[in-house]
Design an enzyme around this catalytic site. Structure first.
Site, PDB file in Angstrom:
ATOM      1  CE  LYS A   1       5.359  -2.726   9.745  1.00  0.00           C
ATOM      2  NZ  LYS A   1       4.431  -2.105   8.774  1.00  0.00           N
TER       3      LYS A   1
ATOM      4  CD  GLU B   1       8.270  -6.589   7.277  1.00  0.00           C
ATOM      5  OE1 GLU B   1       7.957  -6.823   8.453  1.00  0.00           O
ATOM      6  OE2 GLU B   1       7.985  -5.501   6.699  1.00  0.00           O
TER       7      GLU B   1
ATOM      8  CG  HIS C   1      -6.699 -37.460  14.567  1.00  0.00           C
ATOM      9  ND1 HIS C   1      -6.629 -38.748  15.039  1.00  0.00           N
ATOM     10  CD2 HIS C   1      -7.788 -37.409  13.760  1.00  0.00           C
ATOM     11  CE1 HIS C   1      -7.621 -39.462  14.516  1.00  0.00           C
ATOM     12  NE2 HIS C   1      -8.331 -38.665  13.746  1.00  0.00           N
TER      13      HIS C   1
ATOM     14  CD  GLU D   1      -3.032  -5.511  10.954  1.00  0.00           C
ATOM     15  OE1 GLU D   1      -1.858  -5.926  11.032  1.00  0.00           O
ATOM     16  OE2 GLU D   1      -3.596  -5.258   9.869  1.00  0.00           O
TER      17      GLU D   1
ATOM     18  CE  LYS E   1      -3.874   2.070   2.485  1.00  0.00           C
ATOM     19  NZ  LYS E   1      -4.810   1.923   3.617  1.00  0.00           N
TER      20      LYS E   1
ATOM     21  N   GLY F   1      -5.399  -2.503   4.643  1.00  0.00           N
ATOM     22  CA  GLY F   1      -4.648  -3.628   4.092  1.00  0.00           C
ATOM     23  C   GLY F   1      -5.344  -4.965   4.259  1.00  0.00           C
ATOM     24  NE  ARG F   2      -7.603  -4.792  10.339  1.00  0.00           N
ATOM     25  CZ  ARG F   2      -6.970  -3.644  10.553  1.00  0.00           C
ATOM     26  NH1 ARG F   2      -5.810  -3.411   9.977  1.00  0.00           N
ATOM     27  NH2 ARG F   2      -7.501  -2.724  11.344  1.00  0.00           N
TER      28      ARG F   2
END
Length: 549
Positions: free
Chosen positions: A516, A214, A387, A356, A208, A270-271
């Site tokens: 960050k 990263e 399991h 978030e 964005k 963003g999400r």
């Protein structure tokens, strides 16, 4: 949005008193008392899904008080504000308009006096035309080979949403191979690049801001490796690199051609961005028509959320029930268990969407909250979880409200696999609700007694399952682009509902930024030759251990 302390509202006080009557109530008793319980606490969204919320520790009175709470907060007004583009993301001074990205009503929506519907449609057309070129093998790389692989470079919402949708819609995928580079760990880049050929691969740099460390670090590495390929020219970047961002200046500075820029807007979180140009990898993977059906499914859930009365509004009801558990029963987690292998990323995607959004400790009045906000979300697909961690659900000490999701129709009808999967799905929600008591176990032992031998009951207590674990069941007709879009939007609106009533801002994520900032400072320290003594004793020791190694 109303900014109230929810614990001081009349409905919260009523819920507190009501909880004293409900806290020891067992689902067995609730079902015995009301034979019409399923009819009262379920909703059939025809041709999409059936949602059963009857296996919750609620009564009609519980929902009445919860709905009163929603009314005290004027939830309906907040829902209208969301869709109208009001500046509900107050801390960042932005509207929240991911719903506009799938607006099939063709209504005009304005932000700063600009009709954003026009821009949205322009980008959708660009996605449609570009994905068609790639899929139909009309776009070629620098050696003339058609494109076989797509690599999406992004993190967070720029990765989780598209990956989840693409994995969930595997039966709809075309010939293109889709890969994701998200982790800063160089192993992620290394392993993906082993699988592709630069000559027949395009790279989508999804960020964005186009400054995310990263993503930009990974993108620069890939770009440098691309330029090291035989016979590659600088101009060939335009054939292989594309950007999805709101920062056109940084995109061009990176070296990406302006025609390869797919715009994003600051009113898209963003999400919540998979519906935007961030969904380019989805359109490339399953085709634009299926991407459009995904949007249509979400749009229809938007209409349900906007226009349905609160007492029949499924995202609202599910959001209220979650508040009931987290704030009165002190449940700290929620499980999301999908009985469909293709949807194995779904729970991980919802972790970001929930945590978030609503992982906040300051309310809209700038006060530290005294109530519980965001739950911890977790889960695994289907019988795999049975399991591993289901033991804790059946016999542990934690209350874990859970969602169980399954398609009625499978994309892979192999023998009796799916009917067996369905049997486990139905069995687990029943077993979690009703359990098995010591009396039932003893009667079962008596039924199988042979030759009147004495029954050893010493260890029966270890087999007892108390039940009373609440669940919601989602029966989807089939996992299609449309039904998946519908389901994702349902959870988005459930999260919004919770944020409104818990009096928090769901659309910022300031907590992500601190790590960050600290990392940038520590990076400069790591690059120095001298030992570190500028932080706390633990951090200093860890850094110095690294430097000496």
């Amino acid at each position: 949005m109303k900014s109230l302390d929810p614990t001081l509202t009349l409905s919260w006080r009523k819920l507190k008193k009501h909880f004293l009557k409900m806290k020891n109530m067992h689902l067995k008793d609730l079902f015995k008392k009301d034979i019409y319980r399923f009819q009262k606490f379920s909703l059939n969204m025809k041709n999409v899904m059936l949602i059963d919320y009857s296996k919750n520790r609620i009564t009609e009175k519980t929902l009445l008080y919860l709905l009163d709470l929603a009314k005290e907060f004027d939830l309906e007004g907040s829902i209208r504000s969301l869709f109208q583009g009001k500046y509900i993301n107050v801390t960042e001074n932005k509207p929240v308009l991911h719903t506009a990205l799938r607006n099939f009503n063709k209504t005009e929506i304005f932000v700063k006096h600009e009709n954003i519907s026009i821009k949205i449609n322009e980008v959708l057309l660009k996605i449609k035309n570009f994905s068609s070129q790639i899929i139909k093998k009309k776009w070629t790389g620098y050696t003339g080979k058609y494109i076989k692989s797509i690599v999406n470079i992004g993190i967070g919402g720029s990765h989780l949403g598209p990956e989840m949708v693409i994995e969930s819609l595997t039966p709809y995928k075309n010939h293109l191979n889709i890969y994701f580079i998200s982790n800063l760990d160089g192993s992620n880049v290394t392993e993906v690049l082993k699988k592709i050929n630069f000559e027949s691969t395009i790279f989508l740099i999804s960020s964005k801001t186009f400054t995310t460390e990263e993503t930009i670090t990974n993108a620069k590495t890939v770009k440098n490796l691309f330029l090291q390929q035989p016979n590659v020219l600088l101009s060939d970047i335009s054939k292989h690199f594309f950007a999805i961002s709101m920062n056109k200046k940084e995109v061009i500075k990176f070296g990406i051609h302006k025609e390869n820029f797919f715009p994003l807007w600051d009113w898209v979180g963003g999400r919540y961005s998979l519906w935007s140009s961030m969904g380019l990898s989805i359109a490339l993977s399953v085709g634009y028509e299926n991407f459009s059906l995904l949007l249509q499914g979400a749009h229809d859930m938007d209409n349900h959320f906007l226009n349905t009365p609160l007492e029949k509004n499924i995202p609202v009801l599910l959001g209220l029930i979650s508040i009931w558990y987290s704030n009165f029963f002190c449940a700290e987690t929620e499980g999301i268990f999908v009985y469909d292998q293709y949807m194995h990323v779904f729970s991980r995607y919802l972790q970001q969407a929930y945590m978030e959004s609503n992982g906040k400790r300051v309310d809209r009045n700038k006060n530290i909250v005294s109530w519980q906000t965001g739950a911890i979300i977790w889960g695994e697909p289907g019988t795999n979880g049975q399991h591993s961690f289901y033991q804790l659900l059946h016999q542990g000490t934690k209350l874990v409200p859970s969602d169980f999701i399954i398609p009625i129709k499978t994309h892979n009808q192999i023998g009796d696999h799916h009917i067996k999967l369905l049997s486990h799905f139905f069995a687990q929600t029943r077993a979690l609700a009703f359990g098995k008591s010591l009396k039932e176990l003893l009667n079962q032992k008596k039924d199988i007694q042979i030759n009147k031998k004495k029954i050893n009951t010493d260890f029966l207590i270890y087999q007892e399952c108390p039940g009373n674990q609440p669940t919601n069941s989602f029966l989807l007709d089939e996992i299609t682009p449309y039904t998946l879009g519908n389901l994702i939007a349902l959870y988005e609106h459930k999260i919004f509902t919770q944020g409104v009533i818990l009096n928090i801002y769901s659309f910022d994520q300031w907590g992500v930024e601190l790590g960050k900032e600290v990392a940038k400072d520590i990076l400069s320290t790591l690059k120095m030759n001298s030992l570190c003594n500028s932080y706390d004793s633990s951090t200093n020791a860890l850094i110095n251990f690294y430097k000496k190694s």
